[in-house]
Design a protein around this motif. Structure first.
Motif, PDB file in Angstrom:
ATOM      1  N   VAL A 265       0.851  -1.202   0.000  1.00  0.00           N
ATOM      2  CA  VAL A 265       0.000   0.000   0.000  1.00  0.00           C
ATOM      3  C   VAL A 265       0.880   1.243   0.000  1.00  0.00           C
ATOM      4  CG1 VAL A 265      -1.817   1.260   1.217  1.00  0.00           C
ATOM      5  CG2 VAL A 265      -1.812  -1.246   1.225  1.00  0.00           C
ATOM      6  N   SER A 266       0.841   1.994  -1.102  1.00  0.00           N
ATOM      7  CA  SER A 266       1.646   3.209  -1.216  1.00  0.00           C
ATOM      8  C   SER A 266       0.954   4.404  -0.582  1.00  0.00           C
ATOM      9  CB  SER A 266       1.953   3.495  -2.687  1.00  0.00           C
ATOM     10  OG  SER A 266       0.751   3.656  -3.423  1.00  0.00           O
ATOM     11  N   ALA A 267      -0.364   4.407  -0.574  1.00  0.00           N
ATOM     12  CA  ALA A 267      -1.142   5.489   0.044  1.00  0.00           C
ATOM     13  C   ALA A 267      -2.555   4.964   0.271  1.00  0.00           C
ATOM     14  CB  ALA A 267      -1.158   6.736  -0.830  1.00  0.00           C
ATOM     15  N   LEU A 268      -3.284   5.663   1.139  1.00  0.00           N
ATOM     16  CA  LEU A 268      -4.626   5.223   1.515  1.00  0.00           C
ATOM     17  C   LEU A 268      -5.580   6.401   1.404  1.00  0.00           C
ATOM     18  CD1 LEU A 268      -6.230   2.794   2.755  1.00  0.00           C
ATOM     19  CD2 LEU A 268      -5.622   3.704   5.007  1.00  0.00           C
ATOM     20  N   ILE A 269      -6.674   6.205   0.669  1.00  0.00           N
ATOM     21  CA  ILE A 269      -7.744   7.209   0.585  1.00  0.00           C
ATOM     22  C   ILE A 269      -8.998   6.563   1.169  1.00  0.00           C
ATOM     23  CG2 ILE A 269      -9.115   8.702  -0.903  1.00  0.00           C
ATOM     24  CD1 ILE A 269      -6.862   8.596  -2.956  1.00  0.00           C
ATOM     25  N   LEU A 270      -9.625   7.242   2.109  1.00  0.00           N
ATOM     26  CA  LEU A 270     -10.818   6.724   2.771  1.00  0.00           C
ATOM     27  C   LEU A 270     -11.966   7.696   2.536  1.00  0.00           C
ATOM     28  CD1 LEU A 270      -9.100   5.749   6.155  1.00  0.00           C
ATOM     29  CD2 LEU A 270      -9.582   4.246   4.203  1.00  0.00           C
ATOM     30  N   GLY A 271     -12.996   7.234   1.835  1.00  0.00           N
ATOM     31  CA  GLY A 271     -14.128   8.090   1.509  1.00  0.00           C
ATOM     32  C   GLY A 271     -15.398   7.625   2.195  1.00  0.00           C
ATOM     33  N   SER A 272     -16.131   8.548   2.841  1.00  0.00           N
ATOM     34  CA  SER A 272     -17.378   8.212   3.547  1.00  0.00           C
ATOM     35  C   SER A 272     -17.145   7.016   4.471  1.00  0.00           C
ATOM     36  CB  SER A 272     -18.491   7.903   2.536  1.00  0.00           C
ATOM     37  OG  SER A 272     -18.715   9.007   1.689  1.00  0.00           O
ATOM     38  N   ALA A 273     -16.103   7.110   5.274  1.00  0.00           N
ATOM     39  CA  ALA A 273     -15.567   5.950   5.986  1.00  0.00           C
ATOM     40  C   ALA A 273     -15.789   6.042   7.483  1.00  0.00           C
ATOM     41  CB  ALA A 273     -14.068   5.827   5.694  1.00  0.00           C
ATOM     42  N   ALA A 274     -15.710   4.877   8.131  1.00  0.00           N
ATOM     43  CA  ALA A 274     -15.813   4.789   9.583  1.00  0.00           C
ATOM     44  C   ALA A 274     -14.942   3.650  10.086  1.00  0.00           C
ATOM     45  CB  ALA A 274     -17.266   4.554  10.008  1.00  0.00           C
TER      46      ALA A 274
ATOM     47  N   VAL B 128      -1.345   2.020  10.780  1.00  0.00           N
ATOM     48  CA  VAL B 128      -1.345   2.525   9.407  1.00  0.00           C
ATOM     49  C   VAL B 128      -0.198   3.517   9.243  1.00  0.00           C
ATOM     50  CG1 VAL B 128      -2.626   3.843   7.675  1.00  0.00           C
ATOM     51  CG2 VAL B 128      -3.830   2.185   9.113  1.00  0.00           C
ATOM     52  N   ARG B 129       0.709   3.215   8.353  1.00  0.00           N
ATOM     53  CA  ARG B 129       1.872   4.077   8.112  1.00  0.00           C
ATOM     54  C   ARG B 129       1.839   4.740   6.735  1.00  0.00           C
ATOM     55  NH1 ARG B 129       1.919   4.222  12.598  1.00  0.00           N
ATOM     56  NH2 ARG B 129       3.395   3.393  14.136  1.00  0.00           N
ATOM     57  N   ALA B 130       0.978   4.296   5.865  1.00  0.00           N
ATOM     58  CA  ALA B 130       0.891   4.895   4.527  1.00  0.00           C
ATOM     59  C   ALA B 130       0.307   6.302   4.622  1.00  0.00           C
ATOM     60  CB  ALA B 130       0.018   4.025   3.623  1.00  0.00           C
ATOM     61  N   PRO B 131       0.730   7.223   3.761  1.00  0.00           N
ATOM     62  CA  PRO B 131       0.073   8.533   3.709  1.00  0.00           C
ATOM     63  C   PRO B 131      -1.432   8.340   3.505  1.00  0.00           C
ATOM     64  CG  PRO B 131       2.028   8.502   2.317  1.00  0.00           C
ATOM     65  CD  PRO B 131       1.805   7.092   2.756  1.00  0.00           C
ATOM     66  N   THR B 132      -2.229   9.069   4.272  1.00  0.00           N
ATOM     67  CA  THR B 132      -3.675   8.826   4.287  1.00  0.00           C
ATOM     68  C   THR B 132      -4.450  10.116   4.068  1.00  0.00           C
ATOM     69  OG1 THR B 132      -3.399   6.966   5.823  1.00  0.00           O
ATOM     70  CG2 THR B 132      -5.595   7.915   5.653  1.00  0.00           C
ATOM     71  N   LEU B 133      -5.462  10.031   3.206  1.00  0.00           N
ATOM     72  CA  LEU B 133      -6.407  11.120   2.982  1.00  0.00           C
ATOM     73  C   LEU B 133      -7.791  10.632   3.373  1.00  0.00           C
ATOM     74  CD1 LEU B 133      -7.381  13.861   1.776  1.00  0.00           C
ATOM     75  CD2 LEU B 133      -7.501  12.709  -0.450  1.00  0.00           C
ATOM     76  N   VAL B 134      -8.461  11.362   4.254  1.00  0.00           N
ATOM     77  CA  VAL B 134      -9.829  11.030   4.660  1.00  0.00           C
ATOM     78  C   VAL B 134     -10.765  12.056   4.038  1.00  0.00           C
ATOM     79  CG1 VAL B 134     -11.408  10.691   6.600  1.00  0.00           C
ATOM     80  CG2 VAL B 134      -8.989  10.059   6.833  1.00  0.00           C
ATOM     81  N   ILE B 135     -11.754  11.569   3.275  1.00  0.00           N
ATOM     82  CA  ILE B 135     -12.706  12.430   2.561  1.00  0.00           C
ATOM     83  C   ILE B 135     -14.091  12.239   3.168  1.00  0.00           C
ATOM     84  CG2 ILE B 135     -13.854  12.851   0.349  1.00  0.00           C
ATOM     85  CD1 ILE B 135     -11.305  11.596  -0.948  1.00  0.00           C
ATOM     86  N   HIS B 136     -14.773  13.335   3.436  1.00  0.00           N
ATOM     87  CA  HIS B 136     -16.129  13.185   3.958  1.00  0.00           C
ATOM     88  C   HIS B 136     -17.040  14.282   3.414  1.00  0.00           C
ATOM     89  CE1 HIS B 136     -17.087  10.015   6.897  1.00  0.00           C
ATOM     90  NE2 HIS B 136     -18.276  10.564   6.836  1.00  0.00           N
ATOM     91  N   ARG B 137     -18.319  13.931   3.325  1.00  0.00           N
ATOM     92  CA  ARG B 137     -19.347  14.855   2.850  1.00  0.00           C
ATOM     93  C   ARG B 137     -20.246  15.260   4.026  1.00  0.00           C
ATOM     94  NH1 ARG B 137     -20.161  13.598  -2.781  1.00  0.00           N
ATOM     95  NH2 ARG B 137     -18.349  14.445  -3.849  1.00  0.00           N
ATOM     96  N   LEU B 138     -20.565  16.531   4.104  1.00  0.00           N
ATOM     97  CA  LEU B 138     -21.336  17.055   5.230  1.00  0.00           C
ATOM     98  C   LEU B 138     -22.758  16.510   5.277  1.00  0.00           C
ATOM     99  CD1 LEU B 138     -20.117  20.755   5.073  1.00  0.00           C
ATOM    100  CD2 LEU B 138     -19.682  19.141   6.923  1.00  0.00           C
ATOM    101  N   GLY B 139     -23.327  16.174   4.116  1.00  0.00           N
ATOM    102  CA  GLY B 139     -24.702  15.673   4.079  1.00  0.00           C
ATOM    103  C   GLY B 139     -24.807  14.166   4.112  1.00  0.00           C
TER     104      GLY B 139
END
Length: 542
Positions: free
Chosen positions: A384-393, A478-489
């Protein structure tokens, strides 16, 4: 009565405009209009419009504004029951055709259907009728509430997508008289929206069909320079292919546009250690691999039938080689009969990566696919080179040491009831894509997606698995660079889940924006801003 939000908020009754009063009354009305024929809770109205004020004072202010609106609506003949009290809040009744944004979406749906059916003249007519409903470039202009801002962004994205599709319809129409003006129009559009590659491709093709090959190639060079300077990336595979075809003067370019040239990616199958066949597709190319891990519902073929969804994945494919797959029990993959586990899901990802020849990849885990992606990144850091988490928990249900998820039980029981009694009718759109739930066409398409993406029994098994998910112990690993994306609605996974993840994963980057749970639909949020955030993150991650 007519409610117009495609521009400044306006209300007319019997051809007479109604004076809406002060700014807060307009904000209350706009917030109710964003959710037509649905109850909006008093708590939501107070939190959005009077943030930080004492609860009793804010509640009193809300009642004053509601009283003003009731008086205004009653002044219009036959409209006395428009604003109704519906626990836990208030509901504004809006009839069919009375809201201009609903008419806009219906016309866009009809135009898209006509374009897909090979009727470009009809499509152009519908697009023109839809775009003429706008009274400016910004919906709900001058209204200041989170719901209004979110709806304004969503409608603005739909408007832009309609402009792109109209240009495609003009090309498909094949009239030489259209091309000069269309090329000039697209030049202005690409200047205002420089990162929308579909616009650039249409502009290149319009120039080429006008006999201006050098200008078409110049447009490509302009795009390539811009993307390299701003994002450090190259144009996507579709635009690069179009460029090559223009260079060699492919005769087929004179008769069909980029959308017609592009087919669905080839579907292949990976075999897991326990004998399950997992359907996957590879889109684009590049040194970086991106594996998109879907949520509860997915279907590889259907995602390319919806222009907005396809555009989301096409833009991701400009950032690297995109690997898509349907998890077991969904879409084109094998069905299983036993209970599901995150360990099986991790094995599915390994099988897909191995079959696609991917040694190391960015994992983009969406919704229920995010916890498994977290475990995979913690257990297999070398892959895993990087981690993107969308609408996640990390988990969905509350616990004594997890102050999130108070509304999860309501969501869980609602989805379970839909799966048991109403699956395939599109009713889950109320949770996944509520901003589109008022469109009959969108609900119909969502029903088809439900039926083909997963059967009710499998969906219920997945819901049971979700109740048990808790990956909090893996977060520090988790050591990979991580981006967490979330939507307000987001009704499925409200933003506090994402904020928790970002605060418990070392050096995680957090991005929050208006919109729905369904990241894949352009109309559910500002996907230009989302793409820029993802591109910037991946560029920094290397």
């Amino acid at each position: 009565m007519q409610f117009d939000i495609l521009g400044p908020l306006e209300v007319t009754a019997n051809g007479r405009p109604l004076v809406l009063g002060g700014a807060r009354a307009r904000d209350v009305l706009a917030t109710l209009l964003v959710h037509p024929n649905r109850a909006v809770s008093s708590d939501q109205l107070v939190d959005e419009l009077w943030p930080g004020q004492p609860a009793d004072k804010a509640a009193a202010s809300l009642q004053v504004r509601l009283s003003e609106l009731r008086k205004l609506l009653r002044s219009a003949e036959g409209c006395a029951d428009r604003l109704a009290t519906r626990p836990p809040g208030y509901l504004l009744r809006v009839g069919h055709g009375e809201l201009d944004s609903s008419r806009f979406e219906d016309l866009i749906a009809a135009a898209n259907d006509a374009l897909s059916a090979g009727e470009p003249d009809k499509a152009v007519g519908h697009y023109d009728d839809a775009l003429c409903l706008w009274r400016g470039s910004v919906a709900l202009a001058g209204v200041d509430s989170p719901s209004a801002r979110m709806e304004s962004a969503r409608l603005g994205e739909l408007r832009l997508a309609a402009v792109e599709s109209r240009a495609q319809a003009m090309l498909d129409r094949g009239s030489p008289g259209d091309l000069g003006g269309l090329a000039a129009e697209l030049e202005a559009l690409t200047a205002r929206h420089p990162l929308r590659e579909r616009m650039w491709a249409t502009r290149m093709l319009a120039l080429y069909r006008s006999g201006r090959q050098a200008d078409a190639l110049g447009a490509y060079r302009e795009l390539r320079t811009l993307l390299d300077r701003e994002l450090g990336i190259a144009p996507g595979p579709d635009v690069r292919e179009l460029h090559e075809r223009i260079l060699r003067q492919d005769p087929a370019l004179l008769g069909q546009g980029p959308a017609a040239d592009r087919g669905k990616p080839r579907t292949r199958y990976a075999l897991t250690p326990d004998g399950v066949h997992i359907a996957y597709q590879v889109v684009g190319q590049g040194d970086r691999d991106i594996v998109f891990v879907p949520g509860l519902m997915s279907h590889l073929d259907l995602l390319w039938e919806d222009p907005e969804t396809a555009a989301f994945y096409e833009r991701l494919a400009t950032l690297g080689r995109l690997i898509l797959f349907d998890k077991r029990d969904t879409g084109l993959s094998d069905r299983s009969t036993g209970d599901l586990s995150l360990a099986e899901r991790m094995a599915d990802v390994r099988a897909v990566m191995n079959a696609a020849g991917s040694e190391r990849a960015v994992l983009f885990g969406y919704s229920e696919g995010a916890p498994m992606s977290i475990l995979f990144a913690a257990a297999h850091p070398e892959r895993v080179s990087a981690l993107i988490l969308g609408s996640a928990a990390a988990r969905w249900f509350p616990a004594a040491d997890y102050p999130c998820g108070e509304s999860t039980e309501e969501m869980y029981q609602a989805l379970r009831e839909i799966a048991v009694h109403r699956w395939g009718q599109g009713d889950s759109i109320e949770w996944y894509l509520p901003s589109r739930s008022g469109s009959a066409h969108a609900r119909e398409l969502f029903g088809r997606f439900e039926r083909l993406a997963v059967n009710p029994g499998a969906f219920l098994r997945m819901l049971a698995m979700i109740r048990e998910i808790d990956v909090r112990e893996a977060l520090p690993a988790v050591r990979a660079p991580t981006l967490v994306i979330h939507r307000l609605g987001d009704r499925i996974t409200p933003p506090f889940h994402g904020r928790y993840l970002a605060s418990h994963i070392e050096r995680a980057r957090y991005f929050e924006q208006p919109g729905d749970h369904s990241l894949r639909f352009a109309g559910s949020g500002d996907n230009d801003a989302l793409f820029l955030e993802i591109a910037g993150f991946l560029h920094a991650a290397g």
